[in-house]
Scaffold this active site. Structure first.
Site, PDB file in Angstrom:
ATOM      1  CG  HIS A 240      -2.044   0.361   1.239  1.00 17.22           C
ATOM      2  ND1 HIS A 240      -1.911   2.342   0.960  1.00 17.22           N
ATOM      3  CD2 HIS A 240      -3.436   0.733   1.069  1.00 17.22           C
ATOM      4  CE1 HIS A 240      -2.960   2.540   1.310  1.00 17.22           C
ATOM      5  NE2 HIS A 240      -4.088   1.789   1.177  1.00 17.22           N
ATOM      6  NE  ARG A 260      -3.478   7.635  -1.337  1.00 18.01           N
ATOM      7  CZ  ARG A 260      -3.091   6.791  -2.154  1.00 18.01           C
ATOM      8  NH1 ARG A 260      -2.946   6.135  -3.913  1.00 18.01           N
ATOM      9  NH2 ARG A 260      -3.431   5.562  -1.389  1.00 18.01           N
TER      10      ARG A 260
END
Ligand code: FAD
Length: 608
Positions: A240, A260
């Site tokens: 990740h 994000r």
């Protein structure tokens, strides 16, 4: 075997995460007598940590969304290596599974119109993740657990399975149950069951920096291999992009992709928003190429393309890695993830409450006031037990696999949110199929012999026996080997790989395996973590070998597998899977190539 507890069930589910609980519910509703066994306490499975949401094309945020677009996104995200049928079923059925969860009491966040709210995530064309703040896994587990308990499903918690039991009396070997120990007392338990569903999660604890919990030692992968099943896609490990790098108290811990999705951006030490330099050809048409357009997208998604920070995880993780390698990292070897300068503290606390509290409490980092220092962390294994795409049965009769320990659905790279959908869709399918299989057996149920149980018990107790473990060498400490294994996997089988390093990792793993045979544990069987680790180590080593061996064989870069010496995808490799089975010695694995299943033309058209 004297003093051992015995139980009989139709369907035994190993694992109480989202996939195990969903499978157990389906099997019990189908009329089977079901038990769930899990290493930790009920409610503490890894699924509880899931943050961002469940991907399902409900179409609440975008009426244009539907299963076909979700199917396309999933296949593209997995770089076409996904089993097309699993990706199809997942895309078609996840909306129904989410609505069912809501019927069972899950309280999702809502749109102003009162529908289930859906959020943006990397690789999904439309806002598609049904969520509960950034605590979706908690709500999912709470709901499933409540339903499972209400249905009267028997749960054995803090109970670890060490062997699958097989009936080898017929033409084909069949599953007949599982052998386990209670973590607290160390006493043994035998579960007789003609159907066993593996739902044991991932393998991340073999890596030093990981977002995974202590349970992720690859038990299900290894147990299935030893029972004769095959694993696929094991070279594909998802790093990740945004694990915390600093401070040390939170190293590896996940910063959800929602940061994000909700406006957070990535900057290097020069302050540059660097993701614009890393947009691959494959995603150019749908990715913004200027900061202006990327920023406009948050408010006007119709007329602008997505920010490059929301490319699939493999792309973002590789970009971050390159920036750090080029000397543009943060003081602690990461990259800055900044939402503080882009959203108000109120917005951040409302949309990302767990992120805010977790980092404030554990690390005294205020994400509403300062950027985070992040870097890639081992997060998810795409590889797992090879199963039939419709009914999740492995190549071993009676053995099913669901969730993160199964393979095929996510190909070479999983899209965020697609795991929770996977757990629900295939959990139900496996539970239905396992119950039907057990019911169909009538009296012809597989058996368990005393000899098998004595063997299983003897194997589990070996680490207590100085005479056996000291034979031919000095005794070893399980914690030391685990630490060295984690470092080796991080350094040699990590995010960027080379032939030399992978070959070296296999040589190291061989040495670890030999040393592991000499692990001696002190004390007795009552709550003895040293003993538990000694047993877990066997699984960690076997599964690590699968990852390294497949990674060495695949001479291309694709999804979660990046080879510095073969930096591009290769169409030849894109047409095949790597399949691993236990070798004749029973201590290592063999590897074979297998062509991908052929996708029907009507589905191929959806990929354009
Ligand atoms: P788990 O939930 O891990 O359950 C495994 C079970 O198996 C446990 O009960 C364990 O005790 C049991 N077990 C293991 N070995 C044994 C044994 N030997 N004997 C008995 N029991 C055993 N995915 C998404 O789709 N959306 C997200 O927002 C998301 N966020 C995430 C955030 C974090 C921090 C992490 C780490 C992952 C996230 N994921 C997300 C991934 C997702 O959470 C997991 O892939 C998923 O929950 C795995 O579920 P599972 O049912 O396969 O296994």
């Amino acid at each position: 075997v004297g003093g051992t507890e015995h139980h009989d069930f139709d369907v035994l589910v190993i694992g109480a995460g989202g996939s195990g609980l969903r499978a157990a519910i389906a099997a019990q509703e189908a009329g089977a007598k079901v038990a769930v066994v899990c290493k930790s306490l009920l409610g503490k499975a890894h699924t509880v940590m899931a943050e961002g949401g469940i991907a399902a094309s409900l179409g609440n945020a975008w009426s244009e969304d539907n299963w076909k677009v979700h199917f396309r996104d999933t296949m593209r995200g997995g770089k076409m290596l996904n089993h097309w049928r699993m990706a199809e079923l997942h895309a078609q059925e996840s909306p129904e599974r989410v609505l069912e969860l809501e019927d069972w009491g899950a309280l999702f966040d809502r749109t102003p119109e009162g529908l289930i709210s859906q959020r943006d995530f990397g690789g999904h064309r439309y806002a598609r993740l049904a969520h509960v703040g950034d605590r979706t896994g908690l709500e999912m587990i709470r709901t499933l657990q409540q339903r499972a308990v209400a249905l009267g499903i028997k749960v054995f918690m803090e109970c670890t399975v060490t062997e699958l039991l097989m009936d080898r009396t017929g033409d084909e070997p069949r599953i007949s149950g599982a052998f386990a120990y209670w973590r607290e007392t160390g006493r043994f338990v035998v579960f007789k069951s003609p159907s066993v569903i593996m739902a044991t999660g991932g393998i991340g604890k073999s890596f030093k920096v990981t977002s995974n919990s202590w349970e992720y030692t690859g038990d299900g992968h290894a147990l299935a291999l030893r029972a004769g099943a095959s694993l696929i896609n094991m070279e594909f490990v998802q790093f990740h992009p945004t694990g915390m790098v600093w401070p040390p108290s939170v190293k590896g811990l996940l910063v959800t992709e929602s940061v994000r999705g909700d406006g957070g951006i990535l900057r290097n030490s020069e302050g540059k928003r660097f993701m614009f330099d890393y947009i691959p050809e494959f995603f150019k048409a749908e990715t913004a190429d200027s900061e202006d357009e990327a920023d406009r997208w948050y408010d006007d998604k119709e007329n602008n393309r997505r920010p490059p920070e929301l490319l699939p995880r493999d792309e973002v993780a590789r970009a971050i890695n390159s920036e750090i390698k080029a000397g543009r990292g943060t003081p602690h070897g990461g990259i800055f993830l900044d939402i503080a300068s882009r959203r108000t503290p109120e917005f951040i606390k409302r949309r990302l409450p767990s992120m805010y509290h977790q980092f404030k409490e554990l690390a005294d980092v205020d994400i509403t006031a300062e950027p985070m220092e992040i870097g890639p962390t081992c997060h998810y294994v795409m590889g797992g037990i090879e199963v039939d795409p419709d009914v999740q049965v492995s190549s071993v009769e009676g053995l099913y696999a669901v969730g993160e320990c199964s393979g095929g659905m996510h190909g070479s790279n999983r899209l965020g949110g697609n795991s929770l959908g996977d757990l629900l869709v295939f959990g139900k399918r496996a539970g239905d199929a396992a119950a039907a299989y057990a019911a169909g057996l009538g009296d012809a149920r597989p058996g368990v012999t005393d000899e098998q149980l004595s063997d299983a018990q003897r194997t589990a107790l070996v680490p207590f026996d100085p005479a056996t473990v000291a034979e031919g060498g000095t005794t070893e400490n399980a914690y030391m080997i685990q630490q060295e294994l984690q470092q080796t996997m991080n350094d040699l089988v990590g995010i960027i790989r080379t032939e030399d390093e992978l070959a070296k990792s296999l040589a190291e793993l061989e040495k670890f395996k030999q040393r592991a045979a000499h692990v001696l544990v002190e004390g007795n069987r009552q709550y003895n973590p040293g003993w538990h680790l000694a047993l877990d180590l066997r699984n960690m080593l076997l599964v690590s070998e699968c990852v390294a061996k497949a990674a060495l064989a695949r001479q291309e870069s694709r999804g979660g597998h990046t080879r510095d010496d073969f930096p591009m995808p290769d169409p030849g490799w894109g047409a095949k899977n790597l399949v691993l089975t236990l070798d004749d010695t029973g201590a290592g694995v063999d590897l074979a190539e297998k062509p991908l299943p052929q996708m029907p033309d009507e589905l191929k058209k959806l990929l354009d």
